[in-house]
Write an enzyme that holds these catalytic residues in place. Structure first.
Site, PDB file in Angstrom:
ATOM      1  CB  THR A 193       3.690  27.212 -48.414  1.00  0.00           C
ATOM      2  OG1 THR A 193       3.035  26.003 -48.755  1.00  0.00           O
ATOM      3  CG2 THR A 193       3.250  27.664 -47.039  1.00  0.00           C
ATOM      4  CB  VAL A 222      -4.593  18.646 -44.107  1.00  0.00           C
ATOM      5  CG1 VAL A 222      -4.062  19.866 -43.358  1.00  0.00           C
ATOM      6  CG2 VAL A 222      -6.079  18.815 -44.411  1.00  0.00           C
ATOM      7  N   GLY A 223      -1.540  19.317 -45.392  1.00  0.00           N
ATOM      8  CA  GLY A 223      -0.111  19.298 -45.116  1.00  0.00           C
ATOM      9  C   GLY A 223       0.226  19.953 -43.794  1.00  0.00           C
ATOM     10  CB  THR A 244       7.536  26.881 -47.484  1.00  0.00           C
ATOM     11  OG1 THR A 244       7.128  26.510 -48.814  1.00  0.00           O
ATOM     12  CG2 THR A 244       8.982  27.345 -47.522  1.00  0.00           C
TER      13      THR A 244
END
Length: 354
Positions: A193, A222-223, A244
């Site tokens: 990320t 989805v994170g 991240t």
């Protein structure tokens, strides 16, 4: 919690102020955190990552040095990382279980806490720009999937073909995962990320984050990256944060908002204890570092890995991660400009020794 904040405030009120003048502008970036081993990274590969980080850092710093906004600096820094196959965002994003690239992104303006986010988009070259368009040209905060792509087309975004995002290394990771029945952590070893946080010369803060998620993700997973308060948060009263890591844990802790909330509460506690004393100091660098480390320790206690970058209204650029490394960099108007990868380098604070 209130007693803890008061104790922190009291401890730092008794310490001398830093002698150096606060930076007029400041920026920090990240390109992912995870299990990074300097012994297995070739000098050529390391130089490639450091150069890519420096390009992104310089792009954001240029905007700030020329008097541009924190919002524009965040976008300027993230776009080169979305365009690079080295990072898990935009081009170079990991593959889902079904062999597609699904992109998530978010951005937030610390002036008014306006925010925009997109999740699961497949045809937008720079999701950070679409997230900002959601913020500025819609009444919503988050759009997802086909709806987000329809919105993008309506706003004039070009349709980017799927093959643009696909890279051989990411395809091989998915194949290895399926063949050996591995987890995403086994094939990735890091969370690629990307993100940026900035303070501009007008004292405004901004944060942005962009990702391709986790290798082999399924069922529309989805994170934290597109979730305001988990992966991204900015508030001029406290800080700007981009995260991240293992998104499920960052969502559970609400990492980005949690850090900003603690910083804001500490500022308010210090102001109250000073009883109107105009010489009372706001949150200091060590204090902000302590708070960021404490939140990352909470993530670790639940079993999560990753890291954060943050910038405070005083221009302190902070890193905190509980992994062996994090691709990162920072620059300020005071002349700082540095990038690093592994723990113990540059200005990093590592909250674990594994």
């Amino acid at each position: 919690m209130q007693k803890l904040i008061a104790a922190i405030a009291l401890a730092f009120l008794s310490q001398p102020a830093f002698a150096e003048e606060a930076p007029k502008w400041s920026i920090a970036i990240h390109g992912g955190a995870g299990t990074l081993d300097p012994d297995t990274m070739t000098p050529e590969r390391r130089a490639e990552y450091e150069a890519a980080l420096q390009v992104a850092l310089d792009a954001g710093a240029k905007v700030l040095a020329e008097g541009g906004s924190a919002m524009d600096a965040v976008k300027a820094a993230i776009i080169p990382m979305e365009d690079s196959p080295l990072f898990n965002a935009g081009r170079g994003a990991v593959f889902t279980w079904d062999g597609t690239n699904e992109l998530d992104s978010s951005i937030m303006d610390g002036r008014d806490r306006s925010a925009g986010a997109v999740a699961g988009v497949k045809t937008v070259r720079n999701p950070i720009l679409l997230a900002d368009t959601v913020r500025t040209q819609s009444e919503h905060v988050m759009l997802m999937g086909a709806g987000a792509e329809a919105f993008a087309a309506e706003k004039g975004f070009a349709v980017t073909p799927p093959e643009y995002f696909a890279t051989p290394a990411r395809a091989e990771a998915l194949e290895r995962m399926k063949a050996r029945k591995l987890s995403a952590l086994d094939v990735d070893h890091k969370f690629g990320t990307v993100g940026a946080v900035a303070l501009d010369q007008n004292g405004n803060l901004a944060a942005g984050t962009s990702t391709g998620g986790m290798t082999g993700k399924r069922w529309g997973r989805v994170g934290d990256a597109p979730v305001i308060g988990a992966g991204t948060y900015a508030d001029n009263r406290a800080c700007a944060v981009s995260a991240t890591g293992w998104g499920e844990y960052f969502l559970r802790v609400g990492v980005a908002h949690e850090i900003c909330a603690r910083l804001r509460a500490t500022n308010e506690a210090k102001a109250a204890m000073a009883e109107g004393d105009e010489t009372a100091k706001p949150v200091e660098r060590d204090e902000a570092q302590y708070i960021a480390d404490a939140v990352m320790a909470d993530v670790k206690s639940l079993g999560g890995d990753g890291g954060v970058i943050l910038v405070t209204p005083e221009g302190h650029a902070i890193f905190s991660f509980n992994t062996t490394g994090m691709y990162r960099g920072r620059a300020t108007s005071a002349g700082v400009s540095e990038v690093a990868i592994f723990g113990g380098e540059a200005t990093a604070s590592v909250t674990t020794d594994h």
